[in-house]
Scaffold this motif. Structure first.
Motif, PDB file in Angstrom:
ATOM      1  N   LEU A 153       0.857  -1.182   0.000  1.00 30.19           N
ATOM      2  CA  LEU A 153       0.000   0.000   0.000  1.00 30.19           C
ATOM      3  C   LEU A 153       0.894   1.234   0.000  1.00 30.19           C
ATOM      4  CD1 LEU A 153      -2.393  -1.074   2.925  1.00 30.19           C
ATOM      5  CD2 LEU A 153      -2.810  -1.397   0.483  1.00 30.19           C
ATOM      6  N   LYS A 154       0.346   2.334  -0.506  1.00 27.22           N
ATOM      7  CA  LYS A 154       1.074   3.600  -0.486  1.00 27.22           C
ATOM      8  C   LYS A 154       0.477   4.481   0.610  1.00 27.22           C
ATOM      9  CE  LYS A 154       2.473   7.479  -3.456  1.00 27.22           C
ATOM     10  NZ  LYS A 154       2.364   8.065  -4.812  1.00 27.22           N
ATOM     11  N   ALA A 155       1.333   4.910   1.540  1.00 34.33           N
ATOM     12  CA  ALA A 155       0.892   5.765   2.645  1.00 34.33           C
ATOM     13  C   ALA A 155       1.184   7.224   2.310  1.00 34.33           C
ATOM     14  CB  ALA A 155       1.603   5.371   3.935  1.00 34.33           C
ATOM     15  N   THR A 156       0.135   8.038   2.296  1.00 28.80           N
ATOM     16  CA  THR A 156       0.278   9.464   1.977  1.00 28.80           C
ATOM     17  C   THR A 156      -0.334  10.318   3.089  1.00 28.80           C
ATOM     18  OG1 THR A 156      -1.768   9.373   0.694  1.00 28.80           O
ATOM     19  CG2 THR A 156       0.290   9.068  -0.517  1.00 28.80           C
ATOM     20  N   GLY A 167       9.783  -0.336   9.519  1.00 27.46           N
ATOM     21  CA  GLY A 167       9.500  -1.276  10.606  1.00 27.46           C
ATOM     22  C   GLY A 167       8.339  -0.855  11.476  1.00 27.46           C
ATOM     23  N   ASP A 168       7.914   0.423  11.374  1.00 29.30           N
ATOM     24  CA  ASP A 168       6.734   0.864  12.119  1.00 29.30           C
ATOM     25  C   ASP A 168       5.507   0.082  11.650  1.00 29.30           C
ATOM     26  OD1 ASP A 168       8.080   2.746  13.611  1.00 29.30           O
ATOM     27  OD2 ASP A 168       7.500   4.465  12.367  1.00 29.30           O
ATOM     28  N   THR A 187       3.222  -3.269   7.790  1.00 34.00           N
ATOM     29  CA  THR A 187       4.458  -2.681   8.322  1.00 34.00           C
ATOM     30  C   THR A 187       5.078  -1.747   7.288  1.00 34.00           C
ATOM     31  OG1 THR A 187       4.848  -4.743   9.526  1.00 34.00           O
ATOM     32  CG2 THR A 187       6.717  -3.235   9.322  1.00 34.00           C
ATOM     33  N   ILE A 188       5.625  -0.613   7.770  1.00 33.46           N
ATOM     34  CA  ILE A 188       6.310   0.323   6.872  1.00 33.46           C
ATOM     35  C   ILE A 188       7.548  -0.361   6.288  1.00 33.46           C
ATOM     36  CG2 ILE A 188       7.524   2.532   6.656  1.00 33.46           C
ATOM     37  CD1 ILE A 188       4.574   2.921   7.163  1.00 33.46           C
ATOM     38  N   GLU A 205       3.966  -2.802   3.627  1.00 34.43           N
ATOM     39  CA  GLU A 205       3.807  -4.207   3.241  1.00 34.43           C
ATOM     40  C   GLU A 205       2.641  -4.787   4.043  1.00 34.43           C
ATOM     41  OE1 GLU A 205       6.555  -8.120   2.418  1.00 34.43           O
ATOM     42  OE2 GLU A 205       7.179  -6.736   3.995  1.00 34.43           O
ATOM     43  N   THR A 206       1.637  -5.310   3.352  1.00 27.01           N
ATOM     44  CA  THR A 206       0.447  -5.801   4.049  1.00 27.01           C
ATOM     45  C   THR A 206       0.763  -7.043   4.886  1.00 27.01           C
ATOM     46  OG1 THR A 206      -0.235  -7.149   2.152  1.00 27.01           O
ATOM     47  CG2 THR A 206      -1.129  -4.918   2.294  1.00 27.01           C
TER      48      THR A 206
END
Length: 221
Positions: A153-156, A167-168, A187-188, A205-206
Motif C-alpha cells: 500500500l502507499k501511505a500518503t 519497521g513501524d 508494516t512500513i 507491506e500488508t
C-alpha cells in the motif's frame, strides 16, 4: 516328437505365468489406487482441520467483534482489480460495507452480496483507501492500494512533523471510514522522501498474504 511336446508344455507354463503376473499386477494397481484414495482423504481431513484451527484462532483473536466465518471461493487479483468472493451472503447476515479480516489483519470490505456469496474489495485494490495510524507514533496517514502490487500500500498525507521509520506498524484509525479502529494493516517497508516534505510517502507491506488467503471473518456488528 518328445522335444516338441516338451517345448509346447513349456510354452503352456510360460503363458500360465504371464496370466498370473497380469492378475497380480491388477491386484497391485487396485491396492495402489486404494492407498492413493486413503492419502487423498487424509489430506482433505488435514486441510479441514487446519481450516477449523484457523477459525478458532481468528475468533479467539477478535473477541471484541461479532463475526461470521467464510471461505474464499474466488480470487481476482490483477493490476486493476483486486477482488475476492466468499461463500457467505445475505442469508448469513452479511451486508455491504461490512469489514473483512483474516488472522494477520485487515482484508477489505464487502461491496456487494447475493443470498449465498459476497464480493470483497481488498485493501490492495488501488481504488480503496484506508484511514490509518502509525502504531508507535499515533500519527494519522492514508493508505491506498498500488496498481501493480498485490501486497503493498502507499501511505500518503503524512504529517510534516511525523517521525515515520521503516519497521513501524500500521493499523486502522477508525476515523472517516468504514473500518473499526485498531485492526492491523501491515508494516512500513520504506519511506520515500521528496523535495517537498508534504509530498513524501511510505510503502506499507500488508500483513495479509492475499495470494494465499483462504479463510476470513466478516465483522457483522
Amino acid at each position: 516328437m518328445v522335444y516338441l511336446k516338451n517345448k509346447i508344455a513349456g510354452n503352456d507354463s510360460f503363458f500360465i505365468n504371464v496370466e498370473n503376473m497380469k492378475s497380480e499386477n491388477e491386484q497391485l494397481k487396485k491396492k495402489n489406487s486404494e492407498l492413493e484414495q486413503s492419502l487423498r482423504e487424509l489430506e482433505i481431513l488435514k486441510a479441514e482441520n487446519a481450516t477449523l484451527k484457523e477459525y478458532v484462532n481468528l475468533t479467539d483473536k477478535y473477541t471484541e467483534f461479532t463475526t461470521f466465518p467464510a471461505y474464499v471461493i474466488q480470487t481476482d487479483i490483477s493490476n486493476y482489480s483486486k477482488i475476492i468472493v466468499i461463500n457467505a451472503g445475505k442469508n448469513d447476515g452479511i451486508d455491504v460495507n461490512m469489514t473483512v479480516i483474516a488472522d494477520k489483519g485487515l482484508v477489505g470490505h464487502v461491496i456487494s452480496v447475493t443470498d449465498d456469496t459476497a464480493k470483497i474489495q481488498t485493501i490492495v485494490d488501488s481504488s480503496n483507501t484506508v484511514s490509518s495510524k502509525i502504531s508507535t507514533t499515533r500519527d494519522s496517514i492514508v493508505a491506498r492500494g498500488i496498481i501493480d502490487s498485490s501486497n503493498e500500500l502507499k501511505a500518503t498525507y503524512i504529517p510534516t512533523e511525523a517521525n515515520i521509520l521503516e519497521g513501524d506498524t500500521v493499523e486502522t484509525s477508525g476515523i472517516g471510514g468504514i473500518y473499526p479502529k485498531g485492526i492491523h494493516i501491515g508494516t512500513i517497508k520504506k519511506v520515500v522522501n521528496t523535495k517537498n516534505i508534504t509530498d513524501r510517502y511510505a510503502v506499507i507491506e500488508t500483513a495479509v498474504d492475499f495470494s494465499r488467503l483462504e479463510t476470513v471473518l466478516v465483522i457483522t456488528n
